[in-house]
Design a protein around this motif. Sequence first.
Motif, PDB file in Angstrom:
ATOM      1  N   ASN A   1      -7.117   7.893  -0.768  1.00 19.43           N
ATOM      2  CA  ASN A   1      -5.799   8.398  -1.186  1.00 19.43           C
ATOM      3  C   ASN A   1      -4.718   7.324  -1.067  1.00 19.43           C
ATOM      4  OD1 ASN A   1      -7.011  10.839  -1.628  1.00 19.43           O
ATOM      5  ND2 ASN A   1      -5.986  11.920   0.045  1.00 19.43           N
ATOM      6  N   THR A   2      -5.057   6.133  -1.523  1.00 19.42           N
ATOM      7  CA  THR A   2      -4.141   5.001  -1.364  1.00 19.42           C
ATOM      8  C   THR A   2      -4.006   4.216  -2.657  1.00 19.42           C
ATOM      9  OG1 THR A   2      -4.725   4.828   0.983  1.00 19.42           O
ATOM     10  CG2 THR A   2      -3.606   2.954  -0.008  1.00 19.42           C
ATOM     11  N   LEU A   3      -2.767   3.864  -2.964  1.00 20.96           N
ATOM     12  CA  LEU A   3      -2.418   3.035  -4.103  1.00 20.96           C
ATOM     13  C   LEU A   3      -2.037   1.654  -3.576  1.00 20.96           C
ATOM     14  CD1 LEU A   3      -1.568   2.915  -7.199  1.00 20.96           C
ATOM     15  CD2 LEU A   3       0.748   3.454  -6.372  1.00 20.96           C
ATOM     16  N   TYR A   4      -2.375   0.612  -4.332  1.00 18.26           N
ATOM     17  CA  TYR A   4      -2.080  -0.754  -3.905  1.00 18.26           C
ATOM     18  C   TYR A   4      -1.335  -1.520  -4.997  1.00 18.26           C
ATOM     19  CZ  TYR A   4      -5.781   0.298  -0.526  1.00 18.26           C
ATOM     20  OH  TYR A   4      -6.543   0.882   0.466  1.00 18.26           O
ATOM     21  N   LEU A   5      -0.616  -2.538  -4.563  1.00 25.00           N
ATOM     22  CA  LEU A   5      -0.040  -3.510  -5.487  1.00 25.00           C
ATOM     23  C   LEU A   5      -0.182  -4.881  -4.847  1.00 25.00           C
ATOM     24  CD1 LEU A   5       1.448  -3.879  -8.218  1.00 25.00           C
ATOM     25  CD2 LEU A   5       3.578  -3.961  -6.893  1.00 25.00           C
ATOM     26  N   GLU A   6      -1.058  -5.679  -5.392  1.00 21.69           N
ATOM     27  CA  GLU A   6      -1.236  -7.046  -4.912  1.00 21.69           C
ATOM     28  C   GLU A   6      -0.313  -7.949  -5.715  1.00 21.69           C
ATOM     29  OE1 GLU A   6      -5.244  -8.398  -4.824  1.00 21.69           O
ATOM     30  OE2 GLU A   6      -4.751 -10.296  -3.848  1.00 21.69           O
TER      31      GLU A   6
ATOM     32  N   ALA B   1       0.845  -1.192   0.000  1.00 15.18           N
ATOM     33  CA  ALA B   1       0.000   0.000   0.000  1.00 15.18           C
ATOM     34  C   ALA B   1       0.878   1.239   0.000  1.00 15.18           C
ATOM     35  CB  ALA B   1      -0.925   0.002   1.209  1.00 15.18           C
ATOM     36  N   CYS B   2       0.374   2.285  -0.610  1.00 17.44           N
ATOM     37  CA  CYS B   2       1.073   3.568  -0.639  1.00 17.44           C
ATOM     38  C   CYS B   2       0.074   4.639  -0.241  1.00 17.44           C
ATOM     39  CB  CYS B   2       1.633   3.831  -2.028  1.00 17.44           C
ATOM     40  SG  CYS B   2       2.317   5.480  -2.279  1.00 17.44           S
ATOM     41  N   ALA B   3       0.228   5.170   0.958  1.00 21.01           N
ATOM     42  CA  ALA B   3      -0.661   6.207   1.460  1.00 21.01           C
ATOM     43  C   ALA B   3      -0.146   7.565   1.029  1.00 21.01           C
ATOM     44  CB  ALA B   3      -0.760   6.121   2.971  1.00 21.01           C
ATOM     45  N   ALA B   4      -0.995   8.336   0.363  1.00 17.19           N
ATOM     46  CA  ALA B   4      -0.582   9.617  -0.205  1.00 17.19           C
ATOM     47  C   ALA B   4      -1.230  10.784   0.518  1.00 17.19           C
ATOM     48  CB  ALA B   4      -0.946   9.664  -1.676  1.00 17.19           C
ATOM     49  N   SER B   5      -0.508  11.873   0.624  1.00 24.35           N
ATOM     50  CA  SER B   5      -1.046  13.092   1.200  1.00 24.35           C
ATOM     51  C   SER B   5      -0.277  14.291   0.660  1.00 24.35           C
ATOM     52  CB  SER B   5      -0.963  13.056   2.735  1.00 24.35           C
ATOM     53  OG  SER B   5       0.378  12.960   3.162  1.00 24.35           O
ATOM     54  N   GLY B   6      -0.905  15.462   0.736  1.00 26.49           N
ATOM     55  CA  GLY B   6      -0.227  16.687   0.332  1.00 26.49           C
ATOM     56  C   GLY B   6      -0.428  17.085  -1.114  1.00 26.49           C
ATOM     57  N   PHE B   7      -1.192  16.325  -1.862  1.00 26.32           N
ATOM     58  CA  PHE B   7      -1.515  16.666  -3.242  1.00 26.32           C
ATOM     59  C   PHE B   7      -2.859  16.036  -3.569  1.00 26.32           C
ATOM     60  CE2 PHE B   7      -0.700  12.541  -5.273  1.00 26.32           C
ATOM     61  CZ  PHE B   7       0.083  11.904  -4.323  1.00 26.32           C
ATOM     62  N   THR B   8      -3.410  16.405  -4.726  1.00 34.44           N
ATOM     63  CA  THR B   8      -4.731  15.918  -5.107  1.00 34.44           C
ATOM     64  C   THR B   8      -4.591  14.549  -5.756  1.00 34.44           C
ATOM     65  OG1 THR B   8      -5.402  18.211  -5.470  1.00 34.44           O
ATOM     66  CG2 THR B   8      -6.883  16.496  -6.262  1.00 34.44           C
ATOM     67  N   PHE B   9      -4.658  13.533  -4.932  1.00 39.93           N
ATOM     68  CA  PHE B   9      -4.396  12.154  -5.341  1.00 39.93           C
ATOM     69  C   PHE B   9      -5.262  11.743  -6.528  1.00 39.93           C
ATOM     70  CE2 PHE B   9      -2.911   7.882  -4.600  1.00 39.93           C
ATOM     71  CZ  PHE B   9      -3.986   7.048  -4.882  1.00 39.93           C
TER      72      PHE B   9
ATOM     73  N   GLY C   1      -0.223 -10.815 -14.954  1.00 37.42           N
ATOM     74  CA  GLY C   1      -0.949 -12.004 -14.524  1.00 37.42           C
ATOM     75  C   GLY C   1      -0.690 -12.412 -13.089  1.00 37.42           C
ATOM     76  N   ARG C   2       0.360 -11.851 -12.474  1.00 41.77           N
ATOM     77  CA  ARG C   2       0.672 -12.167 -11.074  1.00 41.77           C
ATOM     78  C   ARG C   2       0.424 -10.974 -10.160  1.00 41.77           C
ATOM     79  NH1 ARG C   2       5.739 -13.179  -9.592  1.00 41.77           N
ATOM     80  NH2 ARG C   2       6.729 -11.986 -11.282  1.00 41.77           N
ATOM     81  N   PHE C   3       0.658  -9.768 -10.659  1.00 43.90           N
ATOM     82  CA  PHE C   3       0.498  -8.545  -9.870  1.00 43.90           C
ATOM     83  C   PHE C   3      -0.749  -7.794 -10.333  1.00 43.90           C
ATOM     84  CE2 PHE C   3       5.262  -7.689  -8.748  1.00 43.90           C
ATOM     85  CZ  PHE C   3       5.374  -8.981  -8.277  1.00 43.90           C
ATOM     86  N   THR C   4      -1.383  -7.111  -9.398  1.00 42.71           N
ATOM     87  CA  THR C   4      -2.529  -6.268  -9.722  1.00 42.71           C
ATOM     88  C   THR C   4      -2.382  -4.914  -9.036  1.00 42.71           C
ATOM     89  OG1 THR C   4      -3.982  -8.197  -9.897  1.00 42.71           O
ATOM     90  CG2 THR C   4      -5.029  -6.036  -9.687  1.00 42.71           C
ATOM     91  N   ILE C   5      -2.402  -3.858  -9.841  1.00 42.42           N
ATOM     92  CA  ILE C   5      -2.353  -2.502  -9.298  1.00 42.42           C
ATOM     93  C   ILE C   5      -3.775  -1.982  -9.171  1.00 42.42           C
ATOM     94  CG2 ILE C   5      -2.132  -1.365 -11.557  1.00 42.42           C
ATOM     95  CD1 ILE C   5      -0.185   0.623 -10.227  1.00 42.42           C
ATOM     96  N   SER C   6      -4.026  -1.231  -8.114  1.00 45.29           N
ATOM     97  CA  SER C   6      -5.343  -0.632  -7.933  1.00 45.29           C
ATOM     98  C   SER C   6      -5.193   0.622  -7.076  1.00 45.29           C
ATOM     99  CB  SER C   6      -6.308  -1.625  -7.281  1.00 45.29           C
ATOM    100  OG  SER C   6      -5.851  -1.989  -5.990  1.00 45.29           O
ATOM    101  N   ARG C   7      -6.245   1.376  -7.000  1.00 43.14           N
ATOM    102  CA  ARG C   7      -6.223   2.590  -6.192  1.00 43.14           C
ATOM    103  C   ARG C   7      -7.586   2.844  -5.598  1.00 43.14           C
ATOM    104  NH1 ARG C   7      -4.228   7.146  -9.906  1.00 43.14           N
ATOM    105  NH2 ARG C   7      -4.849   8.487  -8.165  1.00 43.14           N
ATOM    106  N   ASP C   8      -7.599   3.499  -4.451  1.00 49.64           N
ATOM    107  CA  ASP C   8      -8.827   3.930  -3.798  1.00 49.64           C
ATOM    108  C   ASP C   8      -8.725   5.444  -3.653  1.00 49.64           C
ATOM    109  OD1 ASP C   8     -10.898   4.599  -2.081  1.00 49.64           O
ATOM    110  OD2 ASP C   8     -10.765   2.717  -0.971  1.00 49.64           O
ATOM    111  N   ASN C   9      -9.359   6.163  -4.542  1.00 51.10           N
ATOM    112  CA  ASN C   9      -9.256   7.622  -4.517  1.00 51.10           C
ATOM    113  C   ASN C   9      -9.933   8.236  -3.292  1.00 51.10           C
ATOM    114  OD1 ASN C   9      -7.702   7.606  -6.821  1.00 51.10           O
ATOM    115  ND2 ASN C   9      -9.346   8.279  -8.186  1.00 51.10           N
ATOM    116  N   ALA C  10     -10.863   7.531  -2.693  1.00 43.79           N
ATOM    117  CA  ALA C  10     -11.500   8.031  -1.470  1.00 43.79           C
ATOM    118  C   ALA C  10     -10.553   7.940  -0.277  1.00 43.79           C
ATOM    119  CB  ALA C  10     -12.771   7.245  -1.190  1.00 43.79           C
TER     120      ALA C  10
END
Length: 119
Positions: free
Chosen positions: A77-82, A21-29, A66-75
């Motif tokens: 402000n978090t980016l993910y990599l499964e 997970a990548c938690a973001a702050s300080g900009f408009t994610f 096929g092994r990794f999945t990137i996703s994001r939750d804009n609500a």
Amino acid sequence: QVQLVESGGGSVQAGGSLKLACAASGFTFRLCGMAWYRQAPGKERELVSSINSAGTTTTYKDSVQGRFTISRDNAKNTLYLEMNSLKTEDTAVYSCAACGSTLLGFTYWGQGTQVTVSS
């Protein structure tokens, strides 16, 4: 102040899974394209995956497709990599990058989180 804080790294055996997970702050994610990069010891940093601001377009390095999945939750402000079916060659420091593109580069970078995959 812009902050990108990665979490979720660790040590796993080959075949295992981790979710970063990548938690973001300080900009408009929600307006920023995001990406995950990795750097293994003695190697150059490489792009693993990217995602557009809306989360509708993704790209992957061939070796993780096929092994990794990137996703994001804009609500949140978090980016993910499964990451599934991990291989020893996936061992690296994984960093998130924000606000930019794979073509032009990214403006903000996190410090990274270590992923170690053992056989």
